[in-house]
Design a protein around this motif. Structure first.
Motif, PDB file in Angstrom:
ATOM      1  N   LYS A  41       0.818  -1.214   0.000  1.00 24.66           N
ATOM      2  CA  LYS A  41       0.000   0.000   0.000  1.00 24.66           C
ATOM      3  C   LYS A  41       0.854   1.268   0.000  1.00 24.66           C
ATOM      4  CE  LYS A  41      -3.950  -2.081   2.405  1.00 24.66           C
ATOM      5  NZ  LYS A  41      -4.790  -2.060   3.631  1.00 24.66           N
ATOM      6  N   GLY A  42       2.170   1.090  -0.059  1.00 20.05           N
ATOM      7  CA  GLY A  42       3.053   2.252  -0.120  1.00 20.05           C
ATOM      8  C   GLY A  42       3.368   2.904   1.199  1.00 20.05           C
ATOM      9  N   ASP A  43       3.188   2.175   2.311  1.00 22.10           N
ATOM     10  CA  ASP A  43       3.479   2.763   3.626  1.00 22.10           C
ATOM     11  C   ASP A  43       4.923   3.241   3.743  1.00 22.10           C
ATOM     12  OD1 ASP A  43       0.906   2.183   4.376  1.00 22.10           O
ATOM     13  OD2 ASP A  43       1.432   0.565   5.774  1.00 22.10           O
ATOM     14  N   GLN A  44       5.827   2.594   2.996  1.00 21.30           N
ATOM     15  CA  GLN A  44       7.251   2.922   3.121  1.00 21.30           C
ATOM     16  C   GLN A  44       7.581   4.303   2.573  1.00 21.30           C
ATOM     17  OE1 GLN A  44       5.868   0.853   1.030  1.00 21.30           O
ATOM     18  NE2 GLN A  44       7.071   0.439  -0.796  1.00 21.30           N
ATOM     19  N   PHE A  45       6.644   4.914   1.844  1.00 20.95           N
ATOM     20  CA  PHE A  45       6.881   6.237   1.274  1.00 20.95           C
ATOM     21  C   PHE A  45       6.176   7.358   2.037  1.00 20.95           C
ATOM     22  CE2 PHE A  45       7.179   3.247  -2.380  1.00 20.95           C
ATOM     23  CZ  PHE A  45       8.546   3.384  -2.611  1.00 20.95           C
ATOM     24  N   LYS A  46       5.480   6.999   3.097  1.00 17.73           N
ATOM     25  CA  LYS A  46       4.771   8.019   3.870  1.00 17.73           C
ATOM     26  C   LYS A  46       5.769   8.856   4.675  1.00 17.73           C
ATOM     27  CE  LYS A  46       0.423   5.463   4.214  1.00 17.73           C
ATOM     28  NZ  LYS A  46      -0.550   4.798   5.118  1.00 17.73           N
ATOM     29  N   ASP A  48       5.863  10.071   7.651  1.00 11.82           N
ATOM     30  CA  ASP A  48       6.163   9.655   9.023  1.00 11.82           C
ATOM     31  C   ASP A  48       7.196   8.534   9.049  1.00 11.82           C
ATOM     32  OD1 ASP A  48       4.430  11.524   9.964  1.00 11.82           O
ATOM     33  OD2 ASP A  48       2.849  10.111  10.532  1.00 11.82           O
ATOM     34  N   PHE A  49       7.097   7.611   8.073  1.00 12.93           N
ATOM     35  CA  PHE A  49       8.064   6.525   8.031  1.00 12.93           C
ATOM     36  C   PHE A  49       9.404   7.004   7.487  1.00 12.93           C
ATOM     37  CE2 PHE A  49      10.040   2.761   5.963  1.00 12.93           C
ATOM     38  CZ  PHE A  49      10.287   2.035   7.119  1.00 12.93           C
ATOM     39  N   LEU A  50       9.390   7.863   6.469  1.00 16.28           N
ATOM     40  CA  LEU A  50      10.631   8.380   5.911  1.00 16.28           C
ATOM     41  C   LEU A  50      11.419   9.196   6.931  1.00 16.28           C
ATOM     42  CD1 LEU A  50       9.464   9.446   2.341  1.00 16.28           C
ATOM     43  CD2 LEU A  50      10.953   7.528   2.934  1.00 16.28           C
ATOM     44  N   ALA A  51      10.716   9.757   7.900  1.00 15.23           N
ATOM     45  CA  ALA A  51      11.395  10.536   8.939  1.00 15.23           C
ATOM     46  C   ALA A  51      12.306   9.665   9.791  1.00 15.23           C
ATOM     47  CB  ALA A  51      10.367  11.247   9.819  1.00 15.23           C
ATOM     48  N   ILE A  52      11.984   8.372   9.897  1.00 12.31           N
ATOM     49  CA  ILE A  52      12.825   7.473  10.689  1.00 12.31           C
ATOM     50  C   ILE A  52      13.613   6.500   9.810  1.00 12.31           C
ATOM     51  CG2 ILE A  52      11.341   7.627  12.723  1.00 12.31           C
ATOM     52  CD1 ILE A  52      10.244   4.875  12.009  1.00 12.31           C
ATOM     53  N   SER A  53      13.205   6.349   8.553  1.00  8.36           N
ATOM     54  CA  SER A  53      13.920   5.465   7.633  1.00  8.36           C
ATOM     55  C   SER A  53      14.025   6.162   6.271  1.00  8.36           C
ATOM     56  CB  SER A  53      13.188   4.122   7.485  1.00  8.36           C
ATOM     57  OG  SER A  53      13.934   3.249   6.649  1.00  8.36           O
ATOM     58  N   PRO A  54      14.978   7.071   6.113  1.00  8.24           N
ATOM     59  CA  PRO A  54      15.054   7.885   4.892  1.00  8.24           C
ATOM     60  C   PRO A  54      15.323   7.090   3.626  1.00  8.24           C
ATOM     61  CG  PRO A  54      16.977   8.244   6.311  1.00  8.24           C
ATOM     62  CD  PRO A  54      15.984   7.463   7.110  1.00  8.24           C
ATOM     63  N   PRO A  59      13.796  -2.850   8.239  1.00  4.40           N
ATOM     64  CA  PRO A  59      13.137  -2.392   9.455  1.00  4.40           C
ATOM     65  C   PRO A  59      13.692  -1.053   9.931  1.00  4.40           C
ATOM     66  CG  PRO A  59      14.848  -3.931  10.038  1.00  4.40           C
ATOM     67  CD  PRO A  59      14.863  -3.842   8.530  1.00  4.40           C
ATOM     68  N   ALA A  60      12.949  -0.442  10.848  1.00 10.18           N
ATOM     69  CA  ALA A  60      13.412   0.744  11.562  1.00 10.18           C
ATOM     70  C   ALA A  60      12.794   0.690  12.948  1.00 10.18           C
ATOM     71  CB  ALA A  60      12.997   2.018  10.839  1.00 10.18           C
ATOM     72  N   ILE A  61      13.447   1.322  13.907  1.00  6.53           N
ATOM     73  CA  ILE A  61      12.893   1.355  15.260  1.00  6.53           C
ATOM     74  C   ILE A  61      12.938   2.773  15.804  1.00  6.53           C
ATOM     75  CG2 ILE A  61      13.632  -1.017  15.745  1.00  6.53           C
ATOM     76  CD1 ILE A  61      15.716   0.231  17.724  1.00  6.53           C
ATOM     77  N   VAL A  62      12.092   3.021  16.803  1.00  9.06           N
ATOM     78  CA  VAL A  62      12.181   4.222  17.610  1.00  9.06           C
ATOM     79  C   VAL A  62      12.245   3.771  19.059  1.00  9.06           C
ATOM     80  CG1 VAL A  62      11.064   6.337  18.382  1.00  9.06           C
ATOM     81  CG2 VAL A  62      10.934   5.678  15.967  1.00  9.06           C
ATOM     82  N   ASP A  63      13.336   4.132  19.722  1.00  7.27           N
ATOM     83  CA  ASP A  63      13.491   3.827  21.147  1.00  7.27           C
ATOM     84  C   ASP A  63      13.152   5.098  21.931  1.00  7.27           C
ATOM     85  OD1 ASP A  63      14.169   3.127  23.697  1.00  7.27           O
ATOM     86  OD2 ASP A  63      16.292   2.742  23.281  1.00  7.27           O
ATOM     87  N   PRO A  64      12.039   5.109  22.656  1.00 11.07           N
ATOM     88  CA  PRO A  64      11.659   6.307  23.407  1.00 11.07           C
ATOM     89  C   PRO A  64      12.596   6.610  24.566  1.00 11.07           C
ATOM     90  CG  PRO A  64      10.226   4.484  23.995  1.00 11.07           C
ATOM     91  CD  PRO A  64      11.084   4.007  22.864  1.00 11.07           C
TER      92      PRO A  64
END
Length: 232
Positions: A41-46, A48-54, A59-64
């Motif tokens: 569905k193209g989530d990888q180009f959104k 919000d995702f590009l902000a953490i995985s340019p 995979p990508a992670i966010v550690d709070p």
């Protein structure tokens, strides 16, 4: 040992590269949340995702609870595993010489075992035009790489000595030997290693996470399938 209060967010898919992070987080027994990035569905180009995985790949992670107690995002599976191993002090040796051994095999997977097997999948299974030269090239290189891994496992149970992120990096790819045109019996040490890792509950669970969640039907989407095995 470092503890984790807030869940780590993992943006991923149940692919050989996404499974590295799933297994690692399960092995660490820390709280984490799986977020499916539906590439069909193209989530990888959104944004919000590009902000953490340019590089628009999983995979990508966010550690709070990153360094200094502030959030940090990380992309590229090798970087993610090394970050987690270092933060929690597990599956990565303290001795500098042993660290070099683990790093060698982490980069071996990221630079060769993953990409070459991915090209194997592409040309043998998904390319609209079957090119015998390309198929043979990547099947042969896959065979060579399995041979390298088999040699490394000749006198030890795990890739870099003790169980480490080097093993976690490679297991998701190695267990797909059949679709890669390989006979696992040609590589008895790899076969035994796969079976050995299959006895670890975190590996078993990590390989299955996400497979039961609804998404677009990637099995019928050839373009999405091509992308799947180029994710890192």
């Amino acid at each position: 040992m470092t503890s984790q209060t807030k869940p780590i967010d993992a943006y991923s898919l149940p692919t050989p590269n996404g499974q590295k992070v799933h297994i690692m987080l399960e092995e660490l027994e820390v709280p984490w949340t799986y977020h499916r990035i539906d590439i069909g569905k193209g989530d990888q180009f959104k944004p919000d995702f590009l902000a953490i995985s340019p590089n628009n790949k999983i995979p990508a992670i966010v550690d709070p609870e990153g360094p200094g107690g502030t959030p940090i995002s990380i992309f590229e599976s090798g970087a993610i595993l090394k970050y987690l191993a270092t933060k929690f002090g597990k599956f990565y040796p303290a001795d500098p010489r042993q660290q070099v051994r683990v790093d060698e095999w982490v980069f071996w997977q990221a630079g060769g075992f993953g990409p070459m097997l991915g090209q194997n999948h592409h040309f043998a299974l998904y390319a609209p035009e079957k090119i015998p030269y390309a198929i043979k090239r990547y099947v042969d290189e896959t065979h060579r790489l399995y041979g390298v891994l088999n040699k490394q496992l000749e006198a030890q149970d795990y890739i870099a000595g003790d169980y480490s992120i080097a093993d976690i990096m490679s297991i998701g790819w190695a267990q797909g030997w059949e679709r890669q045109g390989q006979d696992i019996n040609d590589f008895p040490n790899v076969k035994a290693w796969i079976e050995r890792l299959g006895q670890r509950p975190a590996v078993v669970k990590g390989l299955q996470i996400g497979k039961d969640q609804p998404s677009s039907d990637l099995s019928q989407d050839k373009d999405a399938q091509k992308i799947l095995f180029n994710q890192r």
